[in-house]
Design a protein around this motif. Structure first.
Motif, short mmCIF file in Angstrom:
data_model
loop_
_atom_site.label_atom_id
_atom_site.label_comp_id
_atom_site.label_asym_id
_atom_site.label_seq_id
_atom_site.Cartn_x
_atom_site.Cartn_y
_atom_site.Cartn_z
N TRP A 222 -15.39 122.21 -20.43
CA TRP A 222 -14.81 123.49 -19.99
C TRP A 222 -15.53 124.00 -18.74
O TRP A 222 -14.91 124.43 -17.77
CB TRP A 222 -14.90 124.48 -21.16
CG TRP A 222 -14.59 125.90 -20.84
CD1 TRP A 222 -13.52 126.39 -20.15
CD2 TRP A 222 -15.36 127.05 -21.25
NE1 TRP A 222 -13.57 127.77 -20.09
CE2 TRP A 222 -14.69 128.20 -20.76
CE3 TRP A 222 -16.53 127.22 -21.98
CZ2 TRP A 222 -15.15 129.49 -20.97
CZ3 TRP A 222 -17.01 128.50 -22.20
CH2 TRP A 222 -16.32 129.62 -21.70
N LYS A 225 -14.50 121.77 -15.72
CA LYS A 225 -13.17 122.09 -15.21
C LYS A 225 -13.19 123.41 -14.43
O LYS A 225 -12.54 123.54 -13.39
CB LYS A 225 -12.15 122.18 -16.35
CG LYS A 225 -11.63 120.83 -16.82
CD LYS A 225 -10.49 120.96 -17.81
CE LYS A 225 -9.23 121.48 -17.15
NZ LYS A 225 -8.62 120.53 -16.22
N SER A 226 -13.97 124.37 -14.92
CA SER A 226 -14.07 125.66 -14.23
C SER A 226 -14.72 125.51 -12.87
O SER A 226 -14.29 126.10 -11.87
CB SER A 226 -14.86 126.65 -15.10
OG SER A 226 -14.23 126.84 -16.35
N MET A 274 -8.86 127.26 -17.94
CA MET A 274 -9.59 126.00 -18.12
C MET A 274 -9.89 125.75 -19.61
O MET A 274 -9.84 124.61 -20.08
CB MET A 274 -10.89 126.01 -17.31
CG MET A 274 -10.70 126.17 -15.81
SD MET A 274 -9.72 124.83 -15.04
CE MET A 274 -8.08 125.57 -15.00
#
Length: 433
Positions: A222, A225-226, A274
């Motif tokens: 996570w 992706k952020s 995300m």
């Protein structure tokens, strides 16, 4: 696992908003920034922008304009201003004099500067606004807050150098460290996020190290992706009004005008978006495992492949197309700080000793030598009636010829070829091709 990942992530978002929410306005969705340099002739701070258009769907398009005073305005008629940077050479927005690339490199390496040129807000609809005086000073406030929290966040800031690979990582010419790919507000956000993930992982590991590793892995995905959708190299995609991720161009180049999402808004690239993607992937995996029983996952190099399989599906690197090892460091430097201790990560970057591609210090001869070994391993790992499905994309005919020759040399018989269009026509990589 699904509900715990969701719960801990939502707790982290709530904590981050409590600590850093004052750096963002509630109705803001995204911010458009431009790197700036001082003109060596007139001395004025000039924004380096290669495209002033904000919304290309409109006719005429909506754009950012600037006045002689240096103020910006949102233009809805007429033509947008001329670019102030092209082919890495600048032009002063005010006196029109050239700003050589060497001067741009010098100033950005000393200390990157940027200015907010527009922001997208939500109201009755979505609208572009000229930044306020408070908006213009937000990075100063973020930098002060980062200095205040430096001791507690120091271990979560990626100080590693970006590998020098001009073809795939040209950004290193301007921004030499991985931390330099993030403005002060982004760096504060992600270092704080990484610290909270690490704390959660360590707390869980006291009672169940394996479960902590599972939860931590998804939380770290996570974070990755952020980071991918909020950096100094993300693009504003003006044909879709979304944020294009950092690796959209199969490498990390210099993005003179970049977009930053409000992490706490429900918009492209936000922490919520995300998290939704990661949870979707996790839910899909759980359902598939329930339907199909156990799956044995082996991590390792194709050069060391062993065992027998009836079906092998692979999507290998496409020669000189993408050096995955160097690019994966963009994520590795964050994973190392959150769950690296659970995976035994000790080095500052990924191991590239068995990369099968052209990049870094690896030549095309290295590629073919390793590709042939990998194909032999694939052949030896198939049962007699086994099937290999291999995806491959390349513009150069000689690379295709090498792939086919490698199959023949290693006793693989081609039974079918299927041409597939793999790029969305709106993709920035595919546009105009």
């Amino acid at each position: 696992l699904y509900y715990d990942v969701k719960k801990y992530a939502e707790e982290i978002i709530a904590d981050l908003k409590k600590e850093l929410g004052d750096l963002y306005e509630d109705n803001d969705l995204a911010y458009i920034w431009a790197f700036t340099v001082k003109c060596p002739v007139c001395g004025r701070e000039t924004p380096l922008v290669n495209d002033w258009i904000l919304d290309k769907r409109k006719n005429p398009p909506i754009y950012v304009g600037y006045k002689e005073s240096g103020e910006f305005y949102i233009g809805k008629e007429g033509k947008p201003p001329e670019p102030t940077v092209a082919r890495a050479e600048g032009k002063c927005a005010f006196c029109g004099r050239k700003i050589p690339n060497s001067e741009i490199v010098k100033q950005l390496r000393e200390k990157p500067h940027e200015m907010m040129i527009s922001k997208l807000k939500k109201g009755a609809g979505r609208y572009f606004y000229v930044p306020s005086e408070s908006d213009k000073k937000v990075l100063e406030r973020a930098e002060m807050k980062l200095k205040e929290k430096y001791k507690e966040l120091e271990d979560f800031i990626p100080f590693e150098e970006i590998t020098s690979d001009i073809r795939s990582l040209p950004v290193a010419k301007y921004l030499p460290l991985w931390k330099d790919l993030f403005n002060p507000r982004q760096l504060l956000l992600f270092a704080s996020m990484a610290k909270k993930i690490r704390e959660k992982v360590d707390e869980l590991a006291k009672s169940d190290p394996e479960y902590a590793k599972a939860v931590g892995t998804y939380l770290s995905m996570w974070l990755a992706k952020s980071v991918d959708f909020s950096s100094r190299v993300t693009q504003w995609v003006n044909v879709r009004m979304t944020i294009g991720h950092s690796l959209a161009n199969r490498g990390i180049g210099m993005t003179w005008k970049y977009a930053e999402p409000n992490p706490f808004a429900k918009f492209s690239g936000s922490l919520f978006g995300m998290l939704h993607d990661v949870l979707d992937g996790l839910q899909f995996s759980i359902k598939e495992l329930e339907n199909s029983g156990n799956v044995n996952v082996k991590l390792g190099s194709a050069l060391q492949l062993s065992g027998k399989y009836k079906l092998i599906i692979t999507d290998p690197p496409y020669a000189d197309d993408v050096p995955y090892g160097e690019l994966s460091d963009f994520f590795y430097v964050w994973h190392r700080r959150t769950v690296g201790h659970l995976y035994g990560f000790t080095s500052l970057s990924t191991d590239k000793s068995e990369e099968i591609d052209v990049g870094g210090n690896r030549t095309e001869n290295d590629y073919w030598e390793r590709f042939n070994i990998a194909v032999k391993r694939l052949h030896d790992s198939l049962t007699d009636d086994g099937l290999l499905v291999l995806f491959f994309a390349q513009r150069r005919n000689e690379i295709w010829e090498g792939v086919v020759n490698s199959f023949i040399k290693n006793n693989l018989m081609i039974t079918m070829t299927i041409p597939i269009s793999t790029e969305n026509e709106n993709n920035v990589i595919a546009r105009g091709k």
